[in-house]
Design an enzyme around this catalytic site. Structure first.
Site, mmCIF file in Angstrom:
data_model
loop_
_atom_site.group_PDB
_atom_site.id
_atom_site.type_symbol
_atom_site.label_atom_id
_atom_site.label_comp_id
_atom_site.label_asym_id
_atom_site.label_seq_id
_atom_site.Cartn_x
_atom_site.Cartn_y
_atom_site.Cartn_z
ATOM 1 N N HIS A 1 62.213 75.963 -30.898
ATOM 2 C CA HIS A 1 63.603 76.322 -30.605
ATOM 3 C C HIS A 1 64.564 75.365 -31.307
ATOM 4 O O HIS A 1 65.654 75.768 -31.703
ATOM 5 C CB HIS A 1 63.811 76.266 -29.080
ATOM 6 C CG HIS A 1 65.174 76.672 -28.634
ATOM 7 N ND1 HIS A 1 65.605 77.976 -28.628
ATOM 8 C CD2 HIS A 1 66.208 75.939 -28.134
ATOM 9 C CE1 HIS A 1 66.846 78.037 -28.160
ATOM 10 N NE2 HIS A 1 67.234 76.809 -27.865
ATOM 11 N N SER B 1 70.981 77.900 -29.962
ATOM 12 C CA SER B 1 70.830 78.434 -28.618
ATOM 13 C C SER B 1 72.111 79.127 -28.148
ATOM 14 O O SER B 1 72.629 80.014 -28.820
ATOM 15 C CB SER B 1 70.398 77.316 -27.662
ATOM 16 O OG SER B 1 69.902 77.854 -26.464
ATOM 17 N N ASP C 1 59.490 79.767 -30.989
ATOM 18 C CA ASP C 1 60.422 79.774 -29.860
ATOM 19 C C ASP C 1 60.291 81.085 -29.097
ATOM 20 O O ASP C 1 60.152 82.152 -29.692
ATOM 21 C CB ASP C 1 61.850 79.602 -30.371
ATOM 22 C CG ASP C 1 62.882 79.645 -29.244
ATOM 23 O OD1 ASP C 1 62.547 79.208 -28.126
ATOM 24 O OD2 ASP C 1 63.999 80.126 -29.499
#
Length: 929
Positions: free
Chosen positions: A740, A482, A678
């Site tokens: 994710h 991320s 994601d």
């Protein structure tokens, strides 16, 4: 006569190469690992070794220059394009046309009569024009005479080469570093000379007599000049590489012997003694001279006054108090050791350390870390630094929900995670930046810049390696997901800058891994809508699509403004994702932006995910857990997954990390991996930023103009797992059916990716390799459980120990049975012996005894009968009759009787039972989906 042609050499190389190359590579890796494990730091290149390298460079340069055709003697057959059978007059007529004014030179006139025959011309091509022209005793009938005349000319360049090698490896020039390679260098130089002499002396110079075309001729003399220069240049380059690597302690490290260390210490002590002696002389002069003594006393009085005034200042006093407090409170590695963990699973606790390290004392800034020691060492030591994103989200997500060794079964009990990354690497989780998770700082001192964050991380690592010096030489990998796509590159850049300043204390930064990373806003903002179309979240031409397209147009306008694309976050573009989730929600339910296959309540839209978070939060807020992890009392607030204060304060002016990726890829390999479900940092944006990025001489995954690196299919244990694509130090991995947080869905597959990237090979330590294939091909053997001291293997080992105990008890019973039986036999023999003595000879042969009754023939009487009247004293009996006598033990009818000397069948029975009860040490594992 032996001739080794170029095709023969190629055949030898193609035959031997595949067999020897893997061994050479394996030896190099083992030697490199051993060199790294030695406590000898890398050092700058000594100046005297640099002189030796310059000598080798000059030698290599002259050797290469000698291969240029300009410096070679003229070959008349090449310049005239003539055959060997061309008549002499025709040959030299052609040569005359090439000469100035059309006339032959004096050298041509000398050469002409000497190559009139085919044999002489063959010798010319083999030994060159100088030998054929000037040899006074050479005749064609004795070809070896040409060889003896050519010997000095053959050896001359090798003698010069030996002089260069001798100078480069002499103690006077290169010191002990060069002298170490002297024997090898001389052997190589002499070997090259002997090899050329052998090829020349054993070569078949008559082979050219069979050549009918000019292109079929073997110009041995001219070819040998080229090969000689090339081999000398290669030898010099290899020797220079060895000399450089050993002199800087990068390879071939030889720790100093005890005698050398003693000699060094002796010199240091002698030097210190000399300085102390000089100081004593100066002191005596000052004491004896009245003027100097008064000046010295005045100086020290003044010095005392100045120091007293300095110590009266408030700032100095506070600084001294702070230093003393730090020294009193200084921690050691033992203070960070985690000796127990609430809810830990059965079995020995994994080796781990945890606690705070101060990075900004002036703002009470402390970073929290949780370190797990690797369970096994494959071919070398590695450490993985893991960071979660946010900014401001705790890396405890990674520790307890992704790549750590434990997962929470409930809010109180831990279980082992199958596929944790600590199998072959030490894993270091850090709550970064300060204020995140368990980390803390003054509320007015949160990090605002990427460079500021990177500097604090470098400071953290400096102190961490000071506490745990055993990890400083590890291969260091930095991984995360991320928003760590911004953190990791900037940290890597700061580490490279630090290494450039501290050559002797370099950290071995070996790779970066970024999962679903926020890296390049320009491509990734555009990918929101593109992914929405591909995933079916929005439909083209609808009102929703039109509204989102209009918002994206405003985003593009903002990005196109001066400096617009140089910001990590653009509020005008951030709204696109929020609006998409709002427009596509159904009632109070919206798409999960981290896994579009799921939904969540509005407006969380994924913030309540993953489900393990409901167990992680209460667990990390427990007091006993905080005590176990050595959480400072200064950390007053409870643990939260993502700190809003940290995120709100973080508004970097630094350029997005995409701007520094090309520079990093010149030095460090990198993996970008993405889960295909994601939305927030989706794979479409990652693939687009790779496509647009230029690095290491090309753009995107371009291998050559118009040719792209293939997207290779990856299967894991027979199931499609994703796609691999790689070029020029960058690898991209797409995980199928993943969110994710890729390791949350597929910990074992993510571990396989890590092991491939780190070149982990369990072939050297044993274990059960996993079935992971790329385009159907297996790479190095990687394992996800089942190796000698993994959790699964430990359980199997316990079972083996229990079975061994049972077998030991069983054998003990057998031994006791044998002892009792032997005792019984001995007792029976003693009774029989006693009865025999008391019965006398008459009882032996059936006569009546005054001591024992007859008992109806039961006793020692032979059943066949014995004739009476024989003289026992005269030994008038058959001694074989004694052999027929047996002691018969009474037993119950039907009772089985075992022979003392026979083999018991219980051995076979026990072995059969043990085989039937054997349990394989490996255990099937199910991957958490």
């Amino acid at each position: 006569m032996v001739q080794i042609s170029l095709s023969t050499l190629k055949t030898i190389l193609f035959t031997i190469g595949p067999l020897t190359l893997p061994s050479i590579v394996s030896y190099y890796r083992r030697y490199r690992a051993r060199s790294r494990s030695r406590p000898v730091p890398i050092r700058p290149l000594p100046s005297h070794v640099l002189i030796a390298l310059n000598i080798l460079f000059v030698s290599c340069l002259f050797a290469l220059i000698s291969t240029i055709p300009t410096f070679a003697p003229e070959n008349i057959f090449l310049v005239t394009s003539s055959r060997l059978q061309t008549p002499n007059d025709v040959l030299f007529t052609r040569l005359g046309y090439l000469r100035p004014h059309g006339k032959l030179t004096v050298a041509d006139d000398l050469l002409k009569p000497r190559i009139a025959s085919i044999g002489a011309r063959c010798l010319y091509l083999f030994y060159g024009p100088s030998v054929v022209t000037h040899c006074p005793f050479c005749v064609s009938d004795e070809p070896m005479s040409y060889f003896w005349y050519a010997i000095p000319m053959i050896l001359f360049p090798h003698i010069l080469h030996l002089f260069a090698l001798g100078a480069a490896t002499s103690s006077a020039i290169a010191g002990k570093e060069g002298n170490r390679w002297r024997t090898l260098a001389i052997m190589i130089g002499v070997g090259l000379a002997v090899f050329e002499c052998y090829l020349t002396g054993a070569g078949d110079f008559k082979a050219n007599a069979r050549a009918l075309k000019p292109e079929d001729l073997n110009h041995f003399h001219w070819n040998m000049r080229i090969w000689r220069g090339m081999l000398i240049a290669v030898a010099d380059a290899v020797l220079a590489g060895f000399l450089w690597a050993s002199a800087t302690n990068r390879m071939f490290v030889v720790p100093p012997t005890a005698a050398e260390r003693m000699e060094t210490l002796t010199k240091l002590l002698e030097n210190a003694r000399g300085r102390l002696g000089a100081l004593s002389v100066v002191r005596n002069v000052v004491v004896r001279d009245e003027g100097l003594r008064r000046k010295a006393e005045a100086y020290w009085r003044k010095e005392g006054q100045v120091m007293a005034e300095v110590m009266d200042e408030r700032e100095v006093v506070e600084a001294w108090i702070l230093i003393l407090a730090e020294n009193v409170a200084a921690k050691s590695a033992a203070d960070y050791f985690v000796d127990s963990l609430p809810g830990q699973p059965d079995g020995p606790l994994l080796t781990m350390h945890a606690g705070h390290i101060e990075v900004t004392p002036e703002h009470h800034g402390n970073l929290f870390f949780w370190h797990f020691q690797n369970r096994h060492i494959a071919n070398r030591q590695r450490t993985v630094l893991w960071l979660n994103g946010g900014p401001g989200c705790s890396s405890m997500d990674g520790a307890l929900m992704e790549i750590g060794p434990y997962r929470l079964k409930d809010s109180e009990h831990l279980v082992y995670s199958d596929g944790s990354w600590d199998e072959f690497a030490n894993v270091l989780f850090v709550d970064n930046p300060v204020g995140t998770g368990y980390s803390y700082v003054d509320t007015d001192s949160y990090v605002t810049e990427l460079t500021q964050m990177a500097d604090q991380m470098v400071q953290f690592l400096e102190k961490f390696f000071a506490l745990f010096p055993e990890y400083v030489t590890n291969d260091l990998y930095i991984a995360g997901e991320s928003y760590a796509g911004q953190h990791i590159p900037y940290i890597a850049k700061a580490i490279l800058a630090r290494n450039a300043k501290q050559e002797d204390k370099r950290w071995n930064l070996s790779g970066l891994l970024i999962g679903n990373g926020w890296i390049s806003p320009v491509e990734q903002y555009d990918a929101y809508i593109q992914f929405g179309y591909q995933a079916g979240l929005i439909q083209g031409g609808t009102d929703i699509a039109k509204k989102l397209e209009a918002m994206y147009s405003e985003c593009v306008t903002t990005l196109n403004k001066p400096g617009g694309a140089d910001k990590v976050d653009q509020p005008a573009c951030e709204k696109i994702l929020t609006k998409m989730l709002d427009l596509t929600r159904k009632g109070n339910r919206c798409f999960n932006m981290y896994d579009v296959r799921l939904d969540d309540t509005w407006p969380s839209c994924g913030m309540n995910w993953p489900p393990d978070l409901k167990r992680v939060t209460p667990y990390l807020r427990r007091e006993d857990v905080k005590q176990a992890l050595h959480i400072n009392k200064d950390k007053q607030s409870g643990w939260i997954e993502c700190a809003g204060a940290v995120s709100n304060a973080f508004h970097p002016k630094s350029k997005p990390s995409i701007s520094i990726l090309p520079e990093l890829l010149e030095h460090v390999p990198m993996v970008l991996f993405s889960g295909d479900q994601d939305l927030i940092c989706n794979h479409v944006g990652t693939e687009e930023l790779i496509h647009n990025m230029e690095w290491n001489g090309a753009k995107g995954f371009e291998l050559s103009p118009g040719t792209m690196a293939p997207r290779r299919d990856w299967t894991f244990e027979g199931e499609p797992a994703g796609i691999y694509q790689e070029a020029r130090n960058l690898t991209y991995v797409l995980f199928y059916n993943s969110s994710h947080m890729v390791p949350f869905n597929f910990p074992r597959r993510s571990r396989d990716m890590l092991d491939r990237f780190m070149d982990v090979d369990i072939a050297s330590i044993g274990g059960k390799p996993t079935d992971s294939r790329i385009d159907g091909e297996k790479g190095v053997q990687t394992s996800v459980g089942g190796h000698p001291n993994s959790t699964v293997a430990e359980e199997a080992e316990k079972e083996k120990i229990e079975k061994a105990k049972y077998a030991a008890y069983y054998r003990s019973g057998e031994v006791a049975l044998v002892i009792v039986t032997v005792a019984a036999v001995a007792w029976g023999w003693f009774v029989w012996k006693d009865r025999r003595k008391r019965a006398g000879y008459q009882g032996l042969f059936g006569g009546s005894s005054s001591y024992l009754p007859r008992m109806n023939g039961v006793g020692f009487r032979d059943s066949r009968g014995t004739p009476n009247g024989r003289d026992v004293e005269a030994a008038d009996f058959d001694e074989g009759e004694l052999d027929d006598l047996h002691v018969v033990e009474p037993r119950e009818e039907g009772t089985e009787r075992y022979s003392i000397g026979g083999e018991s069948s219980e051995d076979d029975i026990g072995e059969s039972e043990r085989k039937n009860r054997h349990v394989d040490g490996t255990a099937e594992t199910k991957e958490k989906q």
